[in-house]
Design an enzyme around this catalytic site. Structure first.
Site, PDB file in Angstrom:
ATOM      1  N   SER A   1     -24.543 -41.447 -21.883  1.00 38.95           N
ATOM      2  CA  SER A   1     -25.812 -41.264 -22.578  1.00 38.95           C
ATOM      3  C   SER A   1     -26.026 -42.389 -23.605  1.00 38.95           C
ATOM      4  O   SER A   1     -25.957 -43.567 -23.259  1.00 38.95           O
ATOM      5  CB  SER A   1     -25.829 -39.875 -23.229  1.00 38.95           C
TER       6      SER A   1
ATOM      7  N   ASP B   1     -30.905 -36.716 -13.478  1.00 32.69           N
ATOM      8  CA  ASP B   1     -30.575 -36.855 -14.892  1.00 32.69           C
ATOM      9  C   ASP B   1     -31.731 -37.533 -15.623  1.00 32.69           C
ATOM     10  O   ASP B   1     -32.167 -38.627 -15.255  1.00 32.69           O
ATOM     11  CB  ASP B   1     -29.288 -37.684 -15.004  1.00 32.69           C
TER      12      ASP B   1
ATOM     13  N   HIS C   1     -27.590 -34.041 -16.792  1.00 27.85           N
ATOM     14  CA  HIS C   1     -27.053 -35.000 -17.757  1.00 27.85           C
ATOM     15  C   HIS C   1     -25.693 -34.567 -18.311  1.00 27.85           C
ATOM     16  O   HIS C   1     -25.029 -35.332 -18.994  1.00 27.85           O
ATOM     17  CB  HIS C   1     -28.043 -35.197 -18.909  1.00 27.85           C
TER      18      HIS C   1
END
Length: 480
Positions: free
Chosen positions: A310, A374, A467
């Site tokens: 991320s 995602d 995610h």
């Protein structure tokens, strides 16, 4: 000091969502109106980009949507943080007392264990979604990586893809947990945890840790950056921000990510990235760079892996970019790979070409992993103002952790109506698989009730559950 390879530039566009007012809505809704001088957008005099995009309905709407989302996140920052702490405390209260039923029994006996957020037993929300801590040493590198990079030497030590994903996942935890994972579970050498300052937020918001495969004569050095924390509104604002700063020949780079890495001036590259830092705050780029220089000097044959999930993936990508900007060859010559997971976009097409030349010219050192739909790899949006794009292709996992090498993941800006049914359908498939994957592949893959509930939420907002680090860990172990 100005880099000889990248030059310096003062071109920038900076969005100020905190200054966004209702009266500014017309600036976005009327595409012939320029955003320059609107009060919530700062555009340098040397930037011609606002003129190129003026009149683009898509550009105005994407910018408007991004700014409004950031404004909302800033408004709910405190309650979101309190919600996150309450949820993590409750989950850890259950965990350290052996579950809900045992917690009730300990309450009746008056022997409740109160969780300590600084202990090695404390886990973040993401740690409760996926509590795995041990490495799966029998897993192997997917052929699409091993055919394009000389990984044999590293593979004799560990599967770099799984090691990087596990390090990226563990980076969300506190220093005691990280130290315990590296030292006692991975049987490696913990070098340090870094809690670094953001000059603009005036907080310690950037976290990373470094470890080696062994304390002496290390063969492998790993840097892992912490990613977007689910209940940290400022992290999400950084991901959503469309602001950029030109780095000259390197191209335009995401401003928020550079601030998190240690940028000191948002409008001037030379002042923002001096080669030598003489301040008293611990900035991530400089602190980690100093540590790596000492480690490569001490361990002559060691190779470096840089990783993150991320927001951490964005920092892992930008860290070598600034090393290149400063011509830090002692570190760059040892760089084996940059492995990122669920990475947001960090620069424009010129930046991508620049990084491709420096990272992938001899062999593919940059590997970007994306799982299904995602949402984070699809932001900041690829719009005519910022023109953020990915580079180097991606290792895209879909179906039952089947890997494909793609130039770009499907539904690149996430909101295409053509993918709506597909996103919901695959979120349902992921939930269904979560119920029996432990039976199919063993106890290590059994999903917790927290993970199942998170996937249920993913039915409402497809792409959020995708995610989670859990699917990237599974992909690294089961992918084919």
């Amino acid at each position: 000091m100005e880099s000889t390879c990248c030059g310096s530039s003062s071109s920038y566009i900076i969005y100020r969502p905190e200054k966004l007012k209702r009266s500014h809505i017309l600036d976005f809704l009327l595409p012939w109106r320029s955003l320059k001088g609107s009060g919530h957008v700062e555009i340098s005099s040397s930037s011609s980009h606002h003129d190129d995009s003026q009149g683009s309905i898509e550009a105005h709407w994407i910018t408007f949507f991004s700014c409004v989302l950031q404004k909302i996140m800033l408004r709910i920052r405190r309650p979101l943080s309190l919600l996150g702490f309450a949820l993590e405390f409750t989950l850890n209260l259950f965990s350290v007392n052996g579950g809900i039923l045992k917690l009730i029994a300990t309450i009746l006996r008056g022997s409740v264990v109160i969780p300590n957020s600084e202990s090695k037993e404390w886990r973040s929300f993401l740690g409760h979604i996926d509590g795995r801590i041990d490495l799966h040493r029998s897993s192997s590198v997917p052929s699409c990586i091993s055919k394009t990079a000389p990984t044999r030497r590293i593979e004799r030590i560990i599967n770099p893809l799984e090691l990087c994903m596990m390090a990226s996942k563990v980076a969300y935890e506190n220093p005691a947990y990280v130290n315990n994972a590296v030292t006692n579970h991975w049987k490696m050498h913990f070098e340090g945890f870094f809690n670094c300052w953001n000059v603009f937020l005036k907080e310690k918001t950037t976290h990373a840790f470094i470890f080696c495969d062994r304390p002496k004569n290390a063969r492998l050095i790993v840097v892992a950056f912490r990613g977007t924390e689910p209940f940290n509104a400022k992290n999400w604002c950084t991901d959503l921000d469309l602001s950029w700063l030109s780095m000259g020949k390197m191209g335009r780079v995401h401003l928020g990510f550079m601030k998190a890495l240690g940028l000191q001036d948002e409008k001037d590259v030379g002042k923002g990235w001096p080669k030598e830092y003489r301040g008293d705050k611990e900035l991530a780029y400089y602190l980690i760079g100093d540590k790596l220089r000492a480690l490569v000097e001490k361990n002559k044959g060691a190779k470096i892996l840089i990783t993150g999930h991320s927001l951490g993936a964005a920092l892992a990508t930008l860290f070598p970019a600034i090393l290149i900007h400063h011509q830090q060859t002692s570190i760059l010559s040892r760089l084996f790979g940059v492995y990122t997971f669920g990475q947001p976009r960090v620069g424009d097409k010129q930046f991508g070409s620049f990084m491709e030349t420096h990272l992938n010219s001899k062999f593919k050192r940059y590997v970007r992993v994306v799982y299904r739909y995602d949402i984070v790899p699809r932001i900041p949006f690829d719009d005519p103002y910022s023109q953020f794009v990915h580079f180097g292709g991606c290792l895209y996992y879909h179906g039952w952790y089947r890997a494909q090498v793609l130039n770009e993941e499907p539904d690149e800006n996430y909101f295409s109506p053509f993918y709506l049914l597909s996103k919901h359908f695959h979120a349902l498939l992921d939930l269904s698989r979560a119920l029996y994957i432990g039976i199919q592949h063993g106890k290590d893959y059994t999903e917790s009730s927290t993970s199942i509930l998170f996937r249920v939420f993913g039915l409402l907002v497809p792409g959020v559950a995708s995610h989670s680090p859990r699917d990237c860990v599974n992909a690294a172990r089961l992918g084919r």
